[in-house]
Motif scaffolding. Structure first.
Motif, PDB file in Angstrom:
ATOM      1  N   LEU A   1      -6.142 -33.573 -28.479  1.00 42.88           N
ATOM      2  CA  LEU A   1      -4.963 -33.364 -27.645  1.00 42.88           C
ATOM      3  C   LEU A   1      -3.682 -33.371 -28.487  1.00 42.88           C
ATOM      4  CD1 LEU A   1      -5.892 -35.647 -24.599  1.00 42.88           C
ATOM      5  CD2 LEU A   1      -6.123 -33.171 -24.763  1.00 42.88           C
TER       6      LEU A   1
ATOM      7  N   TYR B   1      -3.436 -29.967 -30.614  1.00 44.38           N
ATOM      8  CA  TYR B   1      -2.929 -28.706 -30.063  1.00 44.38           C
ATOM      9  C   TYR B   1      -1.509 -28.838 -29.533  1.00 44.38           C
ATOM     10  CZ  TYR B   1      -4.532 -29.819 -25.171  1.00 44.38           C
ATOM     11  OH  TYR B   1      -4.748 -30.358 -23.919  1.00 44.38           O
TER      12      TYR B   1
ATOM     13  N   HIS C   1      -4.386 -33.302 -16.058  1.00 42.49           N
ATOM     14  CA  HIS C   1      -4.066 -34.640 -16.567  1.00 42.49           C
ATOM     15  C   HIS C   1      -5.097 -35.675 -16.118  1.00 42.49           C
ATOM     16  CE1 HIS C   1      -0.288 -33.898 -18.591  1.00 42.49           C
ATOM     17  NE2 HIS C   1       0.161 -33.218 -17.557  1.00 42.49           N
TER      18      HIS C   1
ATOM     19  N   SER D   1       5.139 -35.988 -22.661  1.00 45.28           N
ATOM     20  CA  SER D   1       3.948 -36.020 -23.509  1.00 45.28           C
ATOM     21  C   SER D   1       3.964 -37.219 -24.448  1.00 45.28           C
ATOM     22  CB  SER D   1       3.834 -34.723 -24.319  1.00 45.28           C
ATOM     23  OG  SER D   1       3.567 -33.620 -23.477  1.00 45.28           O
TER      24      SER D   1
ATOM     25  N   HIS E   1      -8.274 -35.236 -18.172  1.00 46.08           N
ATOM     26  CA  HIS E   1      -8.119 -35.802 -19.511  1.00 46.08           C
ATOM     27  C   HIS E   1      -8.162 -37.327 -19.469  1.00 46.08           C
ATOM     28  CE1 HIS E   1      -5.913 -31.978 -21.150  1.00 46.08           C
ATOM     29  NE2 HIS E   1      -7.210 -31.811 -21.033  1.00 46.08           N
TER      30      HIS E   1
ATOM     31  N   TYR F   1      -2.899 -22.853 -26.170  1.00 47.97           N
ATOM     32  CA  TYR F   1      -1.870 -23.748 -25.655  1.00 47.97           C
ATOM     33  C   TYR F   1      -0.478 -23.262 -26.058  1.00 47.97           C
ATOM     34  CZ  TYR F   1       0.552 -28.099 -24.505  1.00 47.97           C
ATOM     35  OH  TYR F   1       1.409 -29.033 -23.976  1.00 47.97           O
TER      36      TYR F   1
END
Length: 241
Positions: free
Chosen positions: A140, A143, A114, A170, A117, A89
């Protein structure tokens, strides 16, 4: 969340990242990390205190992120080995900052990721009363925080870099996922297939609005935000993977 109601076990969260030093720590860390949150999270969800569960979940996510960022800056080799998906990542995000190329700038690329997830998080939360959703959330956050710590070190702005590299979309996504988790943990904890009433539906709408805002903000702002991160880092220097 008042100091009197703050779950003291949460204070252990940053130290969970020390599992990165042990064999298999990259998988062990996200599995163990929710243990510092789950007792308080579970009790609040069962009591119908979704707001309290969300506050505890956000405090946990922040403390976990701080732990990973500190580990990445102080022991980068251990962090690279011990944070699941951290190094791939980081490379992806550094390439985006350096060149403007990558999934961050392309809804066609990031939207399926997305949605995957989100679907996994909802399913895992529903079938495990929230715990497995927190495991995925820890992975999540782990990372993403590894990238933040690596960027802060590479940009030579440890404090400012640690703040601005947590890209705003985010942050919104984490807040929305924590709220969704507090809601979807309810059926199994309450042993009711569908325990949701009008207030919960309002909160579902709020979580949905957060997820939509995440996608919209990322679509509109990511290219210019990436350029701003490149400028802060002094151009491409130190950012090439």
């Amino acid at each position: 969340m008042s100091s009197a109601s703050f779950p003291r076990l949460l204070l252990a969260t940053p130290f969970v990242v020390l599992l990165a030093f042990v064999p298999g720590g990259s998988w062990l860390l996200p599995v163990v990390a929710p243990l510092t949150l789950y007792p308080a999270f579970q009790s609040r969800v069962k009591a119908g205190d979704v707001r309290g569960a969300w506050q505890a979940g956000m405090a946990w996510a922040i403390l976990l992120s701080l732990g990973v960022i500190a580990l990445t800056q102080m022991a980068p080799e251990a962090a690279a080995r011990g944070i699941l998906n951290g190094e791939p990542y980081r490379q992806e995000m550094f390439r985006w900052i350096s060149t403007g190329l990558g999934p961050e700038n392309s809804p066609r690329q990031f939207l399926p990721i997305h949605l995957l997830h989100l679907s996994l998080f909802a399913l895992l939360t529903w079938i495990s009363a929230g715990y497995l959703g927190l495991v995925l959330g820890a992975a999540l956050v782990g990372y993403m925080s590894y990238f933040v710590g690596a960027y802060a070190a590479a940009s030579h702005h440890p404090l400012l870099g640690s703040i601005v590299a947590w890209v705003p979309w985010s942050v919104i996504r984490v807040a929305a996922f924590v709220l969704l988790g507090a809601l979807l943990a309810r059926p199994l904890l309450l042993r009711r297939l569908w325990p949701f009433e009008r207030e919960e539906w309002r909160l579902f709408a709020l979580a949905g609005a957060g997820i939509a805002a995440d996608l919209l903000l990322k679509t509109l702002v990511a290219p210019s935000y990436g350029r701003a991160l490149r400028t802060l880092a002094g151009g491409l220097l130190g950012l090439a993977p």
